[in-house]
Design an enzyme around this catalytic site. Structure first.
Site, PDB file in Angstrom:
ATOM      1  CB  CYS A 136      -0.919  -0.009   1.226  1.00  0.00           C
ATOM      2  SG  CYS A 136      -1.917   1.474   1.364  1.00  0.00           S
ATOM      3  CB  CYS A 139      -0.623   2.620   4.045  1.00  0.00           C
ATOM      4  SG  CYS A 139      -2.081   1.875   3.321  1.00  0.00           S
ATOM      5  CG  ASP A 140       3.175   1.414   4.365  1.00  0.00           C
ATOM      6  OD1 ASP A 140       2.664   1.886   5.394  1.00  0.00           O
ATOM      7  OD2 ASP A 140       3.041   0.227   4.022  1.00  0.00           O
TER       8      ASP A 140
END
Ligand code: NAP
Length: 326
Positions: A136, A139-140
């Site tokens: 992801c 997200c990261d």
């Protein structure tokens, strides 16, 4: 004693398919529940930009789009249950849903359970998950500011997320196993024109290496028959999706890849059970096709209920009362 809650329609999964089904079902006057075991909104919530959902020409994130859909479903009094469905049973025409918190009965059921990322299954992938291995970018990605990362895959997800990552990182190696990308042309061109993206063709990742965190990946170029190490701080894997079919009732027909077969009404081969969205066996998996599936499934379920409630032979179906075992 029978305190089982009964619904007209139970929807498993709260992505675009599930929420669209909920909007159509609840607005149509059906007592509707959505079960969700993870994050409300499904997989799309981790997509940074959705730019092809009609009406939303100002780019918005997957999370924002799903937030709007959730508010829309709320408007029509959808019941939400943050519960994990453990199993589905059939009692006559009624469906029995067992979750980690209780039992429910429903006249109809829609599987909108979606799909999940395919792993590469190479050494180091699990070991460094959360320590440089990610599925992801939204997200990261921010953790890799001014660093070098690899993105694996050649589909829409891989290429879009590679482009997204260039906002933070100094370099993205897009590693694809063939010499042609699968992503749509417009996204390909953006990647080709992005100076931070270097595409490594015909190559497979063989290993993820590191100490505490990822430091490099080992790749193998199939054409050159050459192994090499690419120094990266992170690897983002977008190698396609697999169906979330673990709780799909065993009598439901699946295709060879494990996706649910439906007819044009989104009806499975089991009466009163429907499927919608990424879990369905189909070619185009997009927010808009998931939303359309959900609408069709809810509409079809409503017609199916009406048909069976009018049927004298199945009077108990009107309440979906299931006799309790002693
Ligand atoms: P996908 O289209 O199935 O692409 C998966 C990619 O991973 C392919 O390029 C495939 O290579 C590669 N791959 C598969 N297994 C691999 C392995 N073991 N090792 C290395 N590479 C591997 O999956 P996706 O990109 O996640 O997209 C899924 C669906 O969502 C698609 O229908 C896509 O159109 C849709 N989507 C749409 C949007 C959008 O419209 N904005 C955004 C994201 C996703 P090959 O090409 O050689 O098979």
């Amino acid at each position: 004693m029978n305190d089982v809650i009964k619904y007209d329609i139970a929807i498993i999964g709260s992505g675009p398919a599930g929420l669209s089904a909920a909007i159509y079902a609840a607005r149509g006057g059906l007592k509707t529940v959505v079960f969700e075991k993870g994050i409300m909104g499904g997989q799309i919530t981790v997509t940074q930009e959705v730019e092809n959902y009609p009406g939303f020409h100002k780019t918005l994130s997957g999370f924002e789009l799903m937030d709007e859909m959730k508010k829309h479903a709320d408007k029509f009094n959808t019941d939400y249950r943050e519960e994990e469905v453990k199993g589905i049973g059939l009692q006559g025409l009624c469906k029995v849903i067992e979750t980690n918190k209780g039992m429910y009965h429903a006249k109809t059921l829609i599987f909108a359970t979606g799909a999940h990322p395919r792993k590469l299954n190479v050494p180091g992938e699990d070991k460094f998950y959360g320590k440089g291995v990610s599925y992801c970018a939204t997200c990261d990605g921010v953790f890799y500011r001014d660093k070098a990362v690899a993105v694996v895959g050649g589909g829409d997800s891989a290429v879009e997320e590679a482009i997204f990552l260039t906002r933070f990182v100094k370099k993205v190696y897009l590693i694809h196993r063939r010499d042609k990308l699968r992503a749509v042309q417009i996204i390909q061109e953006r990647a080709f024109n992005n100076p931070k993206i270097e595409i490594i063709w015909d190559s497979e990742v063989q290993e993820v290496n590191g100490d505490d965190f990822v430091t490099s990946i080992t790749i193998y170029n199939k054409k050159l028959e050459k192994r090499s190490k690419v120094p990266v701080d992170g690897i983002f894997i977008y190698a396609g999706i697999l169906p979330n079919n673990e709780i799909i009732e065993s009598r439901i027909e699946l295709d060879e890849a494990g996706f649910v077969k439906v007819n044009e009404d989104m009806h499975t081969n089991v009466p009163g059970i429907y499927a919608a969205g990424d879990i369905v066996s189909k070619k185009l998996r997009q927010v808009i096709t998931a939303a359309a599936d959900g609408a069709i499934a809810a509409w079809s379920a409503e017609k199916w209920i009406t048909y069976h409630e009018d049927d004298d032979d199945t009077t108990e179906f009107a309440t979906c009362e299931i006799p309790q075992k002693k």
